[in-house]
Design an enzyme around this catalytic site. Structure first.
Site, short mmCIF file in Angstrom:
data_model
loop_
_atom_site.label_atom_id
_atom_site.label_comp_id
_atom_site.label_asym_id
_atom_site.label_seq_id
_atom_site.Cartn_x
_atom_site.Cartn_y
_atom_site.Cartn_z
N GLY A 25 4.90 -4.13 1.17
CA GLY A 25 3.97 -3.15 1.71
C GLY A 25 2.54 -3.57 1.47
O GLY A 25 2.21 -4.76 1.46
N SER A 26 1.68 -2.59 1.22
CA SER A 26 0.25 -2.85 1.06
C SER A 26 -0.03 -3.91 0.00
O SER A 26 -0.69 -4.91 0.26
CB SER A 26 -0.48 -1.55 0.71
OG SER A 26 -1.85 -1.81 0.41
N GLN A 27 0.47 -3.70 -1.21
CA GLN A 27 0.24 -4.68 -2.27
C GLN A 27 1.17 -5.88 -2.15
O GLN A 27 0.77 -7.02 -2.39
CB GLN A 27 0.43 -4.01 -3.64
CG GLN A 27 -0.66 -3.03 -4.02
CD GLN A 27 -2.00 -3.69 -4.29
OE1 GLN A 27 -2.08 -4.85 -4.67
NE2 GLN A 27 -3.07 -2.93 -4.09
N ARG A 47 15.20 -4.74 1.57
CA ARG A 47 16.45 -4.22 2.12
C ARG A 47 16.84 -5.06 3.33
O ARG A 47 15.97 -5.54 4.07
CB ARG A 47 16.30 -2.77 2.57
CG ARG A 47 15.92 -1.79 1.51
CD ARG A 47 16.01 -0.36 2.07
NE ARG A 47 15.48 -0.26 3.42
CZ ARG A 47 14.21 0.00 3.72
NH1 ARG A 47 13.34 0.18 2.74
NH2 ARG A 47 13.81 0.08 4.98
N SER A 50 15.03 -3.95 6.41
CA SER A 50 13.59 -3.71 6.26
C SER A 50 12.81 -4.19 7.49
O SER A 50 13.01 -5.31 7.98
CB SER A 50 13.06 -4.43 5.02
OG SER A 50 11.65 -4.35 4.96
N HIS A 107 1.44 -0.72 -11.33
CA HIS A 107 1.12 0.65 -11.77
C HIS A 107 2.12 0.99 -12.86
O HIS A 107 3.31 0.66 -12.76
CB HIS A 107 1.22 1.62 -10.60
CG HIS A 107 0.96 3.06 -10.94
ND1 HIS A 107 -0.05 3.45 -11.81
CD2 HIS A 107 1.56 4.20 -10.54
CE1 HIS A 107 -0.06 4.77 -11.90
NE2 HIS A 107 0.92 5.25 -11.14
N ASP A 190 -5.24 6.79 -13.81
CA ASP A 190 -5.00 6.66 -12.38
C ASP A 190 -4.54 7.99 -11.78
O ASP A 190 -5.07 8.45 -10.77
CB ASP A 190 -3.95 5.58 -12.12
CG ASP A 190 -3.71 5.34 -10.64
OD1 ASP A 190 -4.51 4.61 -10.03
OD2 ASP A 190 -2.72 5.87 -10.09
N GLU A 226 -20.97 18.09 8.49
CA GLU A 226 -21.74 18.22 7.26
C GLU A 226 -20.89 18.12 5.99
O GLU A 226 -21.38 17.62 4.97
CB GLU A 226 -22.50 19.56 7.27
CG GLU A 226 -23.53 19.68 8.37
CD GLU A 226 -24.54 18.53 8.35
OE1 GLU A 226 -24.87 18.04 7.26
OE2 GLU A 226 -25.00 18.14 9.44
N SER A 251 -32.66 11.77 1.26
CA SER A 251 -33.95 12.47 1.28
C SER A 251 -34.22 13.16 -0.06
O SER A 251 -33.29 13.41 -0.85
CB SER A 251 -33.97 13.52 2.39
OG SER A 251 -33.06 14.58 2.07
#
Length: 330
Positions: A25-27, A47, A50, A107, A190, A226, A251
């Site tokens: 996946g992402s990682q 898998r 997959s 993780h 985390d 906003e 500002s």
């Protein structure tokens, strides 16, 4: 906190080792490709059905089922979602772990909360990039890197930290900086950051601001611009140069409002709520609740809440306004 760079790492410690990346996946896609291009032997475990398998093969990687990859790996990096990681490890990976192997995570959730209890004759380490996988990959390709954390949970070989540094170097982290932490600290900070600030806190803040303006009779489009759309502008400034750069760029009216209004929104009650979230993370209540929810097939509160939130006026307004923003269209 000490910082490590490429010169502090010995990538040669991975010579002759096979690194099994479980998940693409992402990682997973970033780690696998970066390590391969750093000269490491990499296999990917997926898998049989997959959808990621072809993408991995197209990237020149060897793809096997999870059990075969785990058997081949001297290093096994678990890069699958937290809610399925323990089941995959316990049933498909653990039977193939051998003395002296290195079990890795990006993780600490499953190790810290003891959903996975690794055998004693292996190293258990973490390498956690502080950025999404596509950034880990793109920065590596550009000759740069993403700062990463390392941690050692179990040091059977006496070389666990050196292995973590070598792996981090292999994915490009040594170009940016590597920081040492613990599984406990990484996991708890985390989860807290996600819940109290990044996702739970920020989304609730933006939603409350949107609702306050709409309830007062202002148009939803104005409220969206906003309270939601412009959040990215502020966060980008903070990300580039901290609060000081953001305050220098806005500002004087906005900066004065920053100093003046924050205490009305983030009150002592808000901080009490944050402390309660941290308590539930530290004592494992959140982890138990999350695992139970996911084990129920994600059909209870999780999906129901997702559906309800997606029907909010805020989301519908945003969908319409984003159609006006050509820079968001691929």
């Amino acid at each position: 906190m000490r910082k490590y760079y490429d010169q502090d790492c010995n990538l040669g410690m991975l010579d002759g080792k096979t690194i099994a990346i479980i998940g693409f996946g992402s990682q997973g896609h970033a780690h696998a490709q970066n390590l391969k291009e750093s000269g490491c032997k990499v296999v990917v475990g997926l898998r049989p059905d997959s959808k990621s398998a072809q993408s991995a093969r197209d990237a020149g990687l060897e793809v096997y089922d999870v059990e075969t990859a785990a058997e081949m790996g001297d290093f096994v990096m678990m890069l699958v979602p937290d809610e399925v990681s323990a089941d995959i490890y316990n049933s498909q990976v653990a039977p193939h772990m051998k003395e002296g192997n290195v079990l890795m995570y990006a993780h600490g959730f499953n190790i810290h909360y003891q959903l996975v209890k690794p055998q004693e004759d292996i190293d258990v380490i973490m390498v956690a990039p502080k950025g999404p996988g596509h950034t880990v990959r793109s920065q590596y390709v550009e000759g740069k890197g993403v700062p990463s954390l390392i941690a050692v949970y179990q040091d059977y070989s006496g070389k666990a930290k050196d292995y973590a540094l070598a792996y981090a170097c292999g994915i490009g982290a040594g170009r940016a900086g590597i920081l040492e932490t613990s599984f406990r600290e990484e996991t708890e900070t985390d989860l807290f950051g996600e819940q109290a600030v990044l996702c739970g806190g920020v989304c609730a803040l933006m939603k409350a601001g949107f609702e306050t303006l709409v309830d007062a009779g202002y148009q939803p489009e104005m409220a969206y611009f906003e309270c939601i759309h412009e959040m990215k502008l502020i966060v980008d400034l903070i990300n580039s140069g901290g609060f000081e750069m953001m305050r220098k760029s806005i500002s004087n009216t906005a900066e004065y409002g920053d100093y003046y209004a924050g205490k009305y929104v983030i009150t002592e009650e808000s901080k009490k709520g944050m402390k309660e979230l941290l308590r539930r993370i530290q004592n494992g209540e959140f982890a138990s609740e999350f695992v139970q929810e996911m084990s129920a097939g994600r059909q209870a509160r999780f999906l129901t809440t997702r559906m309800k939130e997606n029907e909010h006026l805020l989301c519908k307004t945003g969908q319409e306004l984003r159609q006006m923003m050509s820079w968001l269209k691929k």
